[in-house]
Design an enzyme around this catalytic site. Structure first.
Site, PDB file in Angstrom:
ATOM      1  N   GLU A 287       0.835  -1.193   0.000  1.00 35.46           N
ATOM      2  CA  GLU A 287       0.000   0.000   0.000  1.00 35.46           C
ATOM      3  C   GLU A 287       0.871   1.245   0.000  1.00 35.46           C
ATOM      4  O   GLU A 287       0.485   2.280  -0.544  1.00 35.46           O
ATOM      5  CB  GLU A 287      -0.917   0.015   1.219  1.00 35.46           C
TER       6      GLU A 287
ATOM      7  N   ARG B 156     -11.515  -0.911   8.440  1.00 37.83           N
ATOM      8  CA  ARG B 156     -11.216  -2.172   9.115  1.00 37.83           C
ATOM      9  C   ARG B 156     -10.358  -1.920  10.340  1.00 37.83           C
ATOM     10  O   ARG B 156      -9.532  -1.010  10.362  1.00 37.83           O
ATOM     11  CB  ARG B 156     -10.479  -3.094   8.129  1.00 37.83           C
TER      12      ARG B 156
END
Lengths: 333, 1191
Positions: free
Chosen positions: B64, B114
């Site tokens: 990421e 999340r």
């Protein structure tokens, strides 16, 4: 030398037709066969069962494991349409027709009545000049009656014949109780050609690993005898064209087939072994022999040694055993 | 204008808009956001364009962090760019997010929010990730439902272009990202109307380009940084109004009006809840219910959390407000309150202080709810309102749990429900493998798209990959469904697997008059008698209608195999009455065509046939008037389980984990290992049965078993004295044991998954019947009990062999070592776990594992039970997972500690030598620990040392006592998959391996991201299809072995158990023995390869034989001796690449999707492996000058 022949109404420049084999799997392979002198080509077989298997297999593996685990709800990307039907084969016919000027005979092995008809129609639409039905059924069930097995062949032929207009040949195996009768019935049903014979691969046992192995053994000239005999017997007794296949490795083998009565001679193992150009070698050999023996054309040879034409027709009917016995008697007496 | 109604999940809704309004998309897979990237990739792969008519570029990055960098770069050069992420992924983007915001760059990131890992990892949803980026300067925009996700995604994009403040659009992971809802799809015209081309051009005009050169991203000093930083203020001040204006524009075009803060409730409400995300939907539903029942309450649904607009917030509140409860779906330990609470308090206080508050200052309390997708129900919401009614409402409370430690939790009445009767509610219990979820998704689509009803589907999965249970929650009703919580009261309950009955009471959630559908072989006459007692009681008490079908029989007859999905779906429609039967069947068939059409007509026909045959086999069972059954539910864990397992783990196993109170858990996330042994899952239909006479006792079956469910022992005959009657044994073969010793191969019947890998590798064939081997698969139920007793005897009464007597460097010998990794939740036939298990056999009693996030961390460390085990001495692997990206460094830290403690212990030994005794100290310092004997002897010495230290009263002695164990050699292992080693963790791995320190790395190379569902990694082979390589990967696999060999001082091995099992044993032993860094790359077949899992080892063999996976061991220790350090462990390629590849769906599917490209890639792959083999051969044949010659 005029080597021309007619097979199921197709005018061929010579009797050599490569039979269904991996050689016709690529366009390049078909072109090579044409260049080597093939008068027509039987394409590799389309197996309905394999198409069904591939669909089930792909569906199984793409589907397996999906919707089971929160982080991996699938394992493969969506790739849209799959080419799982007979399309690849039909395209192959189309491309082969475009790229060559010889007749292209499609070969089909179906499993369901619907499959035989459907695929046969599609092959015709794709441009196939003729069809070869590669029917075989190994009757291993002790409760299966022979007559029913035979009927199955006729049902399939009739179904296909009534749905296509191109010529249809049936490739047979030699294991019928009454092969001659079987041939006649198929002939009566309208088979345009009979191809003798389908050669099954017989499994082998590997004693080292205690395994049954698919023993792929290419034919030899010795295997020629079986189709040779039956072509000689059937010649003149059926309207259908006759194709001899199995064991044709040399020009002499091919000439023998023709002499027995074959309209075309299908070649496979010799080409797999020696390459497509070997077809030209066979062709040249045939030509040379016919010239040396002063035949005016191949058609003169055709059927000249069939059962009808030989002095003692019974030789084709007796088993070798009889001949051997006679010899023995002669010796003793 | 009427818009298309679609039935999709939240991720698809976000990806749909993102793909329409961007030019570049750079992503990296992370649950639960992965699907957004996959959707975008799929859209681009099929040539779908954005609203400007061009196909967006979708690129998968190595992490990421990498994705954020690529996004930043693409934005700076003017492309409309986005990404999708969550949790740790979002955290890795933070540095770039600061820059993107600091540079006032228009972009939207879509985040399926999340939980950030703390005491444990969790893949589920809360706002802890989003709250971690509050300081980056991004706007934070929340969506609460699937419709809102689509709408807000567009609003966000339109607004960011004008506001220039980047927007993080977030929604709750799983609850919203994976919830399937019927929604209105925005049209291209809607999107075009919302997105201003002028603003797009302005964005592009700000791009860096050599044609108009500028510099951005400078370094600034104390003199000006501060002032320059304050330049952005006007944009932040303007942003809320711009976003509201964009919402208003959206309302004008589409008709749905949103506000930064949406108030729902009574205009004169006194008690108000403020919250954001999916919980707001449940609160909305509850507020409407309560107000309809005479209360005066309200809820403020927060959309724009940051920039927090005090003005808009105050305006949203009714003037009647007296008290407010602010709910945060996150936890900030140590803060004065959670973030939304603090913002609300600040807003109210500031406005009050300004004197502009239009009402009296209300009481404000804050509370936490819903961490890690914890259920958040109307009952809990009511409890929050009830709390506000208290004279002194509880502040800083929690709701939804039982906090019996700090007593923060609010009590709630679980019987409170707001579910209206006109909403159909069904719960379907199935197995992952039976296709229940897929069928239910289709059912929702049918009802959503073919009727006027609204539809909702939510799916709960368990943490096991083998035999995983799925629970589908389906609602259909006349109004939009806001019930963002699991169904607690169902009118329809379907059990797709009969064996669930003995595990759970599935009818607990049935309402009176409900329908129960059971897939059973019992038939309508015997079905009643086959039910456990509690089921009969529920059926009688609640007057439940009971239907049965033998779905496996129908599936078998129609060629469906074990996929009973279509059959059970047809039953559902036939008896639930949600649609007329004939119409439903027509719709089912249409859906079948849509779902399977691409995979060939045969599959479609099989499914049609299954539908047609189902109705003939579906029966209603006549219910007798009384309970007749004596069958009881099986206890989830055995009686002899430890207390914690009985009190806590057992509850989690039977889906009652929500009831476990806070006090039951350790405060730091620590658990006891070795608990899988108590979770007898009994998921195998067939298990191996041993034929001692045929067996050659080679140990291969034991080695390949992924679940340690088949084991061998050799022992003295006297031990057989008390053996159970069916316990099998035979004389031990070979000269490894004393004459007369006995050998037993024993299966763990309740732990075996039935994968049959063992049977496939068994080399021994029965001479009388070669189809049989020394182990053969037989049905499990008839021998379950007998083998359970035999296995218990095997474990309890027959001791493990003394490690000092075992030839550990052979396959057979190594398999007498006790596995300290057993019965994990890995897939049946897993290719990774045999390696993991082998490491625990060889080094388990002195092993510590750093485990990268991925499959191996899930089957290794996901609750409820843990597979890492202990030996009879209580020793075994210690295990931890830090992150995905840092695992090499994490394990490296273990090594640093061990080295330091070892050094410290040695220093103390020297200091205390006079008291301890010179001889013992000398022996401890110079101990040879290269063998099991050496390690055993050192442990004995440490024992003696401890006794001595007990008599010495000094700080040094106490310190030495605490570090004495580190005098015994430890084995530090770093486990991870190829996604970690080749991609996200590669930089760290490189650094750690280059350090020269003694760490051992095991790369479980499945050549794809397995845990997140098959995304391409740099280990993916050329020509293989994977997500983000739908057209087949055009680049060759990175040869990491060769890369690390170039260092010269790293032990590198590449192994494949299916080709050379002895090579694996040797490589692991050499890696452990090598006093430096070691890297073992292990070919691991995987479900993501699309192979028959029982043939996994055969596939490994093909991979090696084709040259795709050459095996070698590169041992720097050999170089020191003057030998070539590189030894090839595999022979020159003997089969073509095609023979390997086209046996696997990952390659073969391309031949069906794009035959020309498949052929091209196959040729390229063949060339690549052939060339590579030459390099290996050449390197292996180079003569190396020995030290003597060098002189």
């Amino acid at each position: 030398m005029d080597l021309s022949t007619t097979y199921m109404g197709l005018k061929l420049k010579n009797p050599l037709v490569p039979s269904a084999s991996p050689l016709s799997k690529t366009l390049d392979g078909i072109k090579k066969l044409e260049d080597a002198g093939a008068a027509a080509v039987v394409l590799y077989s389309l197996f309905e069962e394999q198409i069904a298997f591939e669909q089930e297999e792909l569906n199984y593996f793409l589907d397996r494991g999906t919707g089971s685990f929160a982080e991996a709800l699938s394992y493969f990307p969506e790739v849209g349409e799959y080419n799982l039907g007979p399309e690849e084969y039909l395209n192959h016919i189309r491309r082969a027709k475009e790229a060559t000027s010889i007749p292209i005979i499609a070969s089909l092995n179906g499993v369901s009545a619907g499959g035989w008809i459907d695929y046969a129609k599609k092959m015709q639409e794709a441009g196939a000049d003729a069809l070869e039905l590669n029917i075989y059924f190994l009757a291993t069930d002790p409760n299966q009656e022979g007559r029913k097995v035979e009927n199955q062949y006729r049902i399939i032929l009739n179904a296909v014949k009534s749905n296509v207009t191109i010529p249809v040949a049936v490739k047979l195996h030699p294991f019928f109780s009454s092969l001659a009768r079987m041939a006649k019935e198929l002939d009566d049903d309208g088979a345009d050609g009979l191809v003798l014979f389908n050669r099954f691969y017989q499994p082998d046992l590997d004693l080292e690993n205690l395994e049954v192995v698919p023993g792929v053994v290419l034919s030899t000239s010795a295997d020629l005898r079986l189709p040779l005999r039956w072509i000689a017997i059937l010649y003149g007794k059926v309207k259908a064209s006759l194709a001899g296949t199995t064991g044709v490795h040399t020009a002499m083998d091919a000439l023998k087939m023709v002499a027995a009565g074959a309209d075309v001679v299908q070649v496979c193992a010799a080409l797999l072994k020696n390459g497509p150009n070997y077809l030209g070698t066979i062709l040249k050999g045939m030509e040379k022999w016919l010239e040396e023996k002063e035949y005016d054309s191949l058609s003169t040879l055709k059927g000249s040694m069939s059962q009808k034409a030989v002095a003692e027709p019974a030789v084709f009917e007796r088993a070798n055993y009889m001949k051997a016995l006679n010899d023995f008697r002669d010796y003793v007496l | 204008m009427s818009r298309k109604m679609v039935t999709i999940d939240g991720n698809e809704a976000a990806a749909y808009i993102a793909h329409k309004v961007n030019e570049v998309i750079a992503i990296y897979p992370i649950t639960p956001s992965s699907n957004m990237g996959e959707w975008a990739d799929a859209f681009s792969a099929e040539g779908r364009t954005n609203i400007w008519g061009t196909v967006p570029q979708v690129v998968e990055m190595q992490s990421e962090g990498g994705a954020a960098g690529a996004v930043h770069g693409a934005l700076q050069t003017g492309a409309l760019t986005t990404t999708f992420t969550a949790s740790q992924g979002l955290l890795l983007m933070i540095p770039n997010m600061f820059k993107i915001a600091g540079e006032l760059t228009s972009t939207v990131f879509h985040v399926s929010a999340r939980t950030v890992a703390t005491h444990a990892l969790s893949i589920f949803g809360d706002h802890s990730d989003v709250m971690s980026v509050r300081s980056t300067g991004w706007a934070l925009l929340a969506s609460a439902s699937v419709q809102e996700i689509m709408d807000m995604a567009l609003i966000a994009q339109a607004a960011t272009l004008e506001a220039r403040v980047p927007i993080l659009h977030f929604f709750d992971g799983f609850r919203s990202s994976h919830e399937v809802q019927k929604i209105e799809q925005l049209s291209d015209d809607d999107i075009r109307a919302m997105i201003s081309d002028e603003l797009v051009l302005a964005h592009r005009a700000r791009a860096l380009t050599p044609d108009r050169p500028k510099i951005r991203g400078t370094a600034q000093n104390p003199d000006v940084f501060f002032q320059a930083r304050e330049t952005v203020n006007p944009y932040y001040l303007a942003a809320p109004a711009i976003i509201q204006k964009t919402m208003d524009k959206f309302a004008a075009i589409v008709g749905r009006q949103y506000h930064l803060f949406d108030y729902i409730g009574a205009p004169d409400a006194e008690r108000i809840i403020v919250l954001m995300g999916s919980g707001a939907e449940a609160a909305h539903e509850t507020v409407e219910y309560l107000n309809a029942h005479g209360e005066k309450v309200g809820v403020v649904k927060v959309h724009l959390f940051r920039p927090f607009s005090v003005e808009h917030f105050i305006r949203a509140l009714p003037k009647s407000v007296k008290s407010i409860a602010v709910l945060d779906r996150t936890k900030e330990p140590g803060a004065a309150g959670e973030p939304l609470y603090i913002d609300v308090v600040t807003a109210l206080t500031e406005t009050y202080n300004n004197g502009t508050l239009p009402f009296a200052l209300p009481k404000v309390v804050g509370g936490r709810y819903g961490l890690s997708s914890k259920e958040f129900t109307p009952a809990m919401i009511k409890a929050v309102f009830d709390n506000l009614s208290q004279k002194t409402p509880k502040n800083h409370f929690t709701v939804g749990i039982n906090d019996d430690v700090t007593h923060t939790s609010l009590a709630y009445d679980p019987n409170f429900s707001t579910e209206p009767d006109d909403v159909f509610r069904g719960i379907f219990y199935g197995l992952g493998s039976d296709g229940t979820v897929g069928a239910n998704k289709n059912s929702i689509k049918i009802i959503g798209e073919e009727t006027d009803n609204y539809a909702q589907g939510y799916f709960v999965y368990d943490s096991k990959k083998a035999g995983s249970v799925t629970v589908s929650h389906l609602r259909f009703g006349p109004r939009p469904i806001r019930s963002t919580y699991l169904i607690d009261r169902a009118q329809f309950i379907a059990c797709h697997q009969q064996f669930f009955l003995e595990k759970f009471n599935l009818l607990e959630k049935a309402v009176e008059g409900a329908t129960f559908l059971l897939n059973t072989q019992a038939g309508p006459d015997k079905a009643w008698d086959s039910l456990p007692r509690v089921y009969q009681e529920e059926i009688l008490k609640k007057k439940i209608k009971f239907y049965v079908i033998d779905a496996y029989d129908v599936a078998k007859k129609t060629g469906m195999g074990v996929r009973i999905n279509t059959i059970m779906q047809t039953c559902f429609f036939a008896i639930s009455g949600v649609l007329p039967k004939e119409q439903a069947i027509e719709f089912i068939k249409n859906t079948i065509k849509k779902t399977y059409g691409a995979k060939g007509d045969r599959i479609v026909q099989q499914n049609y046939m299954a539908v047609d045959q189902t109705l003939e086999h579906l029966y209603e069972v006549k219910i007798p008037g009384k309970v007749t059954s004596t069958i009881e539910l099986r206890p989830p864990v055995p009686e002899n389980a430890p207390e914690f397992v009985k009190n806590v783990v057992a509850k989690i196993i039977v889906n009652k984990g929500d009831e476990v109170p806070v006090s039951a858990f350790s405060c730091d996330g620590t658990f006891d290992t070795a608990t899988t042994q108590y979770e007898k899952r009994n998921i195998a239909l067939e298990i191996p049965e041993w034929d001692p006479e045929t067996c050659i006792q080679c140990g291969k079956c034991v080695m390949v078993c992924p679940h340690a469910a088949i084991r061998q022992k050799a022992y003295e005959p006297a031990l057989l004295k008390d053996a159970p009657p069916t316990f099998k044994s035979i004389k031990a073969r070979g000269g490894d044991f004393p004459e007369g010793w006995i050998y037993t191969l024993q299966v763990a019947p309740e732990d075996c998954t039935g994968c049959a890998l063992c049977v496939e590798v068994c080399p021994a064939k029965n001479k009388k019947e070669v189809g049989k081997k020394a182990i053969n698969m037989v049905p499990q139920p008839p021998i379950r009990e007998q083998e359970r007793i035999n296995y218990q005897f095997f474990l309890d009464r027959i001791p493990d062999l003394d490690r000092r007597l075992v030839k550990v460097n052979t396959v057979k010998g190594s398999q007498f070592l006790r596995p300290l990794f057993e019965y994990s939740g890995a897939c049946a036939g897993c290719g990774e776990t045999p390696y993991v298990k082998l490491v625990t056999q060889l080094f388990g009693d002195r092993l510590i594992i750093a485990n990268a996030t991925g499959c191996s961390s899930i089957y290794g460390g996901n609750l409820p039970t843990f597979p890492y085990a202990k030996n009879d001495d209580g020793r075994g692997p210690a295990w931890s997972n830090s992150l995905f990206e840092d695992n090499a460094e994490f394990g490296f830290g273990f090594r640093l500690t061990f080295d330091k403690f070892n050094e410290f212990a040695k220093e103390l030994l020297v200091k205390l030598a006079p008291q301890i005794g010179e001889t013992l100290v000398d022996e401890l310092l110079k101990a040879d620990q290269s063998t099991e004997e050496g390690i055993y002897a050192q442990r004995e010495r440490v024992q003696v040392l401890r006794q001595k230290l007990a008599t010495i009263n000094s700080p040094e002695a106490r310190h030495l006592n605490s570090v004495a164990d580190y005098l015994v050699r430890k084995s530090v292992w770093i486990f991870g998959g190829d996604g970690w080693a080749y991609d996200i963790g590669y930089g760290g791995l490189d650094h750690v391996l280059a350090s020269g320190r003694n760490v051992n790395v095991l790369v479980l190379d499945t050549e794809v991201y397995s845990n997140t569902g098959g995304q391409m990694s740099k280990a993916t082979p050329l020509g293989a299809v994977a997500k983000f390589a739908a057209a087949g990967k055009p680049m060759p696999k990175k040869d990491m072995g060769m890369i690390f060999m170039t260092y010269g001082n790293i032990y590198v091995a590449r192994v494949a158990m299916g080709y050379n099992d002895l090579g694996v044993v040797r490589a692991l032993l050499e890696a452990d023995a090598y006093d430096g860094p070691s890297l073992v790359i292990a070919y691991s077949h995987c479900i993501a390869h699309g192979i028959t899992m029982s043939k996994g080892m055969e596939e490994q063999k093909r991979a090696v034989e084709s040259g795709h996976y050459p095996l070698f061991r590169y041992n720097p220790a050999l170089a020191a001796k003057g030998e070539n350090p590189l030894k090839l462990d595999s022979k020159a390629p003997s089969i073509s690449y095609e023979e390997f590849a086209y046996n696997e769906t990952r390659f073969k599917m391309l031949t069906k999707a794009d035959p020309e490209r498949a052929k091209m890639l196959l040729e390229a792959a063949q060339r690549s492996v052939s060339e590579r083999w030459k390099w290996y051969e050449m390197w292996a044949n180079v003569a190396v000058q020995g030290p003597a010659e060098q002189q």
